[in-house]
Design a protein around this motif. Structure first.
Motif, PDB file in Angstrom:
ATOM      1  N   ASN A   1      29.411  62.006 -27.955  1.00 28.30           N
ATOM      2  CA  ASN A   1      30.297  61.280 -28.859  1.00 28.30           C
ATOM      3  C   ASN A   1      31.684  61.918 -28.909  1.00 28.30           C
ATOM      4  OD1 ASN A   1      28.346  59.394 -29.593  1.00 28.30           O
ATOM      5  ND2 ASN A   1      27.574  60.647 -31.266  1.00 28.30           N
TER       6      ASN A   1
ATOM      7  N   GLN B   1      33.594  60.873 -25.843  1.00 28.01           N
ATOM      8  CA  GLN B   1      34.076  59.493 -25.976  1.00 28.01           C
ATOM      9  C   GLN B   1      35.312  59.425 -26.872  1.00 28.01           C
ATOM     10  OE1 GLN B   1      30.816  57.147 -27.411  1.00 28.01           O
ATOM     11  NE2 GLN B   1      29.983  56.783 -25.380  1.00 28.01           N
TER      12      GLN B   1
ATOM     13  N   ARG C   1      31.789  54.953 -30.103  1.00 30.29           N
ATOM     14  CA  ARG C   1      32.566  54.493 -28.945  1.00 30.29           C
ATOM     15  C   ARG C   1      33.612  53.455 -29.328  1.00 30.29           C
ATOM     16  NH1 ARG C   1      29.238  52.258 -23.978  1.00 30.29           N
ATOM     17  NH2 ARG C   1      28.543  54.442 -24.022  1.00 30.29           N
TER      18      ARG C   1
END
Length: 290
Positions: free
Chosen positions: A21, A24, A173
């Motif tokens: 994460n 991203q 995202r």
């Protein structure tokens, strides 16, 4: 598998998820920054450092100033802890979040209506008489652009609320890449502006159609930034329904916390209004703007 091994496996999986994460978010932020640089360059080609650029900055500043109050004062300081707490409920917090989002949307709608009605007055506060006297039509152009930009306000708020709901559900995202998509739309609008009209540095020759492309393109970008968060939220199983009735749901405490947070952050908006007025006063030729 032993308890210790299970705990270790969960820790490894959680660490991998956090790393994924974070990557991203980092990539999305870098792409957004790069596109933002392109947007600034195109804006310089379209308006340079002339008065229409000042007017556009003032118009965009209005919803951004109000968003600072909503985002920092309400969403970050109040909504995030409440959403996280609600996630532990049997329904995953869906009922509470629906009620919270309904309240937030009603609040945003009310703020937007008031902001639209107050646009001429708010713009007048940010533009000195000296600047408008130096370039006839400066205040009028700033007000026209502000009418196109003020509708960004509910989309800023929606982006903040939906983004925090996604983050609380472990989905990062879309929230990371949404600003990049907003920049894509705004870059396209500026590209269209330059292709059709080229450089426009004179307030007197600035047309309503130019204002529509410039201000409308900026607002469309912010709308896209908010709306692209809906599909991933739906894919994650969340279903939004308007839920009224907030008594007994803990919203009294939220209202009190929000009021204090908004009051504190509002000082930033006052400072920004003063700075904007001072800059336009200097542009108008006043040596002493105090």
């Amino acid at each position: 598998m032993s308890h210790a091994a299970t705990v270790e496996a969960k820790a490894i999986a959680r660490g991998a998820r956090v790393a994924h994460n974070s990557a991203q978010m980092a990539v999305g932020t870098m792409v957004s920054r790069a596109l933002g640089f392109v947007r600034v360059m195109l804006l310089a080609l379209c308006l340079g450092v002339a008065l229409p650029n000042d007017a556009f900055s003032i118009a965009q500043g209005l919803p951004q100033f109000l968003f600072v109050i909503i985002s920092t004062g309400a969403v970050t300081a109040v909504f995030v802890p409440q959403i996280t707490k609600a996630m532990a409920r049997a329904d995953g917090g869906e009922d509470f979040i629906n009620r919270l989002m309904t309240l937030a949307l009603l609040f945003l709608a009310g703020c937007t209506v008031l902001a639209v009605l107050a646009t001429p007055w708010l713009t007048d506060l940010m533009v000195s008489d000296a600047a408008d006297a130096q370039a006839a039509g400066y205040l009028q152009l700033a007000t026209l652009l502000a009418y196109w930009c003020i509708p960004q306000l509910p989309f800023y708020g929606l982006f903040a609320v939906l983004g925090q709901v996604l983050n609380a559900r472990g989905s990062f995202r879309a929230f990371a890449w949404a600003p990049a998509l907003a920049n894509v739309v705004q870059v396209a609008a500026l590209g269209l502006f330059y292709w059709v009209w080229g450089y426009q540095g004179d307030v007197a020759t600035f047309t309503p159609m130019m204002a529509a492309v410039l201000g409308g393109g900026a607002t469309l970008g912010i709308a896209v930034q908010a709306l692209v968060l809906l599909p991933p939220l739906l894919r994650d199983g969340f279903r939004f329904k308007l839920r009224f009735g907030w008594r007994g749901m803990g919203f009294g405490a939220i209202t009190k916390m929000t009021a204090w947070a908004v009051a504190a952050v509002s000082l930033t908006m006052v400072m920004n209004f003063v700075i904007s007025w001072a800059l336009t006063a200097a542009r108008g030729g006043l040596d002493d703007v105090l």
